[in-house]
Design a protein around this motif. Structure first.
Motif, PDB file in Angstrom:
ATOM      1  N   GLU A  39      -2.675   7.543  -7.501  1.00  0.00           N
ATOM      2  CA  GLU A  39      -1.512   7.727  -6.650  1.00  0.00           C
ATOM      3  C   GLU A  39      -1.845   8.374  -5.315  1.00  0.00           C
ATOM      4  O   GLU A  39      -1.098   8.255  -4.361  1.00  0.00           O
ATOM      5  N   LEU A  40      -2.976   9.078  -5.243  1.00  0.00           N
ATOM      6  CA  LEU A  40      -3.328   9.781  -4.017  1.00  0.00           C
ATOM      7  C   LEU A  40      -3.391   8.856  -2.812  1.00  0.00           C
ATOM      8  O   LEU A  40      -3.073   9.257  -1.704  1.00  0.00           O
ATOM      9  N   LEU A  41      -3.818   7.639  -3.005  1.00  0.00           N
ATOM     10  CA  LEU A  41      -3.980   6.719  -1.881  1.00  0.00           C
ATOM     11  C   LEU A  41      -3.051   5.521  -1.961  1.00  0.00           C
ATOM     12  O   LEU A  41      -3.285   4.512  -1.305  1.00  0.00           O
ATOM     13  N   ASP A  42      -2.011   5.608  -2.750  1.00  0.00           N
ATOM     14  CA  ASP A  42      -1.040   4.522  -2.813  1.00  0.00           C
ATOM     15  C   ASP A  42      -0.024   4.695  -1.693  1.00  0.00           C
ATOM     16  O   ASP A  42       0.258   5.810  -1.281  1.00  0.00           O
ATOM     17  N   PRO A  43       0.534   3.642  -1.198  1.00  0.00           N
ATOM     18  CA  PRO A  43       0.168   2.258  -1.481  1.00  0.00           C
ATOM     19  C   PRO A  43      -0.931   1.782  -0.531  1.00  0.00           C
ATOM     20  O   PRO A  43      -0.998   2.211   0.617  1.00  0.00           O
ATOM     21  N   LEU A  44      -1.760   0.914  -1.022  1.00  0.00           N
ATOM     22  CA  LEU A  44      -2.744   0.213  -0.198  1.00  0.00           C
ATOM     23  C   LEU A  44      -2.279  -1.229  -0.082  1.00  0.00           C
ATOM     24  O   LEU A  44      -1.686  -1.767  -1.019  1.00  0.00           O
ATOM     25  N   PRO A  45      -2.540  -1.872   1.051  1.00  0.00           N
ATOM     26  CA  PRO A  45      -2.108  -3.268   1.198  1.00  0.00           C
ATOM     27  C   PRO A  45      -2.857  -4.175   0.231  1.00  0.00           C
ATOM     28  O   PRO A  45      -3.932  -3.835  -0.249  1.00  0.00           O
ATOM     29  N   SER A  46      -2.310  -5.327  -0.035  1.00  0.00           N
ATOM     30  CA  SER A  46      -2.942  -6.279  -0.955  1.00  0.00           C
ATOM     31  C   SER A  46      -3.900  -7.202  -0.198  1.00  0.00           C
ATOM     32  O   SER A  46      -3.922  -8.404  -0.403  1.00  0.00           O
ATOM     33  N   ARG A  47      -4.666  -6.595   0.669  1.00  0.00           N
ATOM     34  CA  ARG A  47      -5.669  -7.278   1.492  1.00  0.00           C
ATOM     35  C   ARG A  47      -6.659  -6.223   1.960  1.00  0.00           C
ATOM     36  O   ARG A  47      -6.405  -5.030   1.817  1.00  0.00           O
ATOM     37  N   PRO A  48      -7.783  -6.642   2.528  1.00  0.00           N
ATOM     38  CA  PRO A  48      -8.701  -5.658   3.111  1.00  0.00           C
ATOM     39  C   PRO A  48      -8.003  -4.843   4.202  1.00  0.00           C
ATOM     40  O   PRO A  48      -7.026  -5.305   4.811  1.00  0.00           O
ATOM     41  N   THR A  56     -15.923  -4.701  10.482  1.00  0.00           N
ATOM     42  CA  THR A  56     -14.514  -4.557  10.116  1.00  0.00           C
ATOM     43  C   THR A  56     -13.605  -5.252  11.115  1.00  0.00           C
ATOM     44  O   THR A  56     -12.662  -5.934  10.737  1.00  0.00           O
ATOM     45  N   VAL A  57     -13.890  -5.093  12.392  1.00  0.00           N
ATOM     46  CA  VAL A  57     -13.035  -5.686  13.424  1.00  0.00           C
ATOM     47  C   VAL A  57     -13.235  -7.194  13.502  1.00  0.00           C
ATOM     48  O   VAL A  57     -12.285  -7.953  13.615  1.00  0.00           O
ATOM     49  N   ARG A  58     -14.467  -7.656  13.423  1.00  0.00           N
ATOM     50  CA  ARG A  58     -14.785  -9.083  13.547  1.00  0.00           C
ATOM     51  C   ARG A  58     -14.278  -9.887  12.373  1.00  0.00           C
ATOM     52  O   ARG A  58     -13.837 -11.011  12.523  1.00  0.00           O
ATOM     53  N   ASN A  59     -14.393  -9.338  11.199  1.00  0.00           N
ATOM     54  CA  ASN A  59     -14.044 -10.084   9.993  1.00  0.00           C
ATOM     55  C   ASN A  59     -12.610  -9.798   9.567  1.00  0.00           C
ATOM     56  O   ASN A  59     -11.788  -9.398  10.380  1.00  0.00           O
ATOM     57  N   ASP A  60     -12.339  -9.980   8.318  1.00  0.00           N
ATOM     58  CA  ASP A  60     -10.966  -9.861   7.831  1.00  0.00           C
ATOM     59  C   ASP A  60     -10.554  -8.452   7.462  1.00  0.00           C
ATOM     60  O   ASP A  60      -9.475  -8.257   6.936  1.00  0.00           O
ATOM     61  N   GLY A  61     -11.386  -7.469   7.677  1.00  0.00           N
ATOM     62  CA  GLY A  61     -11.018  -6.099   7.394  1.00  0.00           C
ATOM     63  C   GLY A  61     -12.027  -5.400   6.502  1.00  0.00           C
ATOM     64  O   GLY A  61     -13.007  -5.981   6.048  1.00  0.00           O
ATOM     65  N   LEU A  62     -11.774  -4.142   6.257  1.00  0.00           N
ATOM     66  CA  LEU A  62     -12.661  -3.293   5.477  1.00  0.00           C
ATOM     67  C   LEU A  62     -12.427  -3.490   3.983  1.00  0.00           C
ATOM     68  O   LEU A  62     -11.291  -3.411   3.516  1.00  0.00           O
TER      69      LEU A  62
END
Length: 90
Positions: free
Chosen positions: A2-11, A38-44
């Motif tokens: 729960e500490l890092l929720d919510p995270l998106p359902s993508r990078p 991270t910036v060039r591609n679809d995310g981290l």
């Protein structure tokens, strides 16, 4: 975790990362990819966070975030050590 929720359902995009870092419970966030990647591609897709004295490995796999607690009652040095260990395992 729960500490890092919510995270998106993508990078994570750059804005997502900045929002995570801005949370009061997040004391550290280490990206396990270069900023250019991270910036060039679809995310981290890999990171190690320190939130509420807990070190958490974050990995985006099969369309969802996997969270693994690496250490509890941790400080920033332990956070860095755990992040370096994750790099060695890659």
């Amino acid at each position: 975790m729960e500490l890092l929720d919510p995270l998106p359902s993508r990078p994570l995009k750059r804005a997502d990362i900045e929002r995570l870092r801005a949370r009061t419970i997040v004391d550290g966030f280490i990206e396990l990819a270069s900023r250019e990647h991270t910036v060039r591609n679809d995310g981290l897709e890999r990171a190690v966070a320190l939130a509420d004295r807990t070190v958490i490995d974050l990995a985006f796999e099969d369309g969802a975030w996997k969270r693994t607690v690496l250490a509890r009652d941790a400080d920033s040095q332990r956070h860095l050590d755990e992040a370096l260990e994750q790099l060695d395992r890659r």
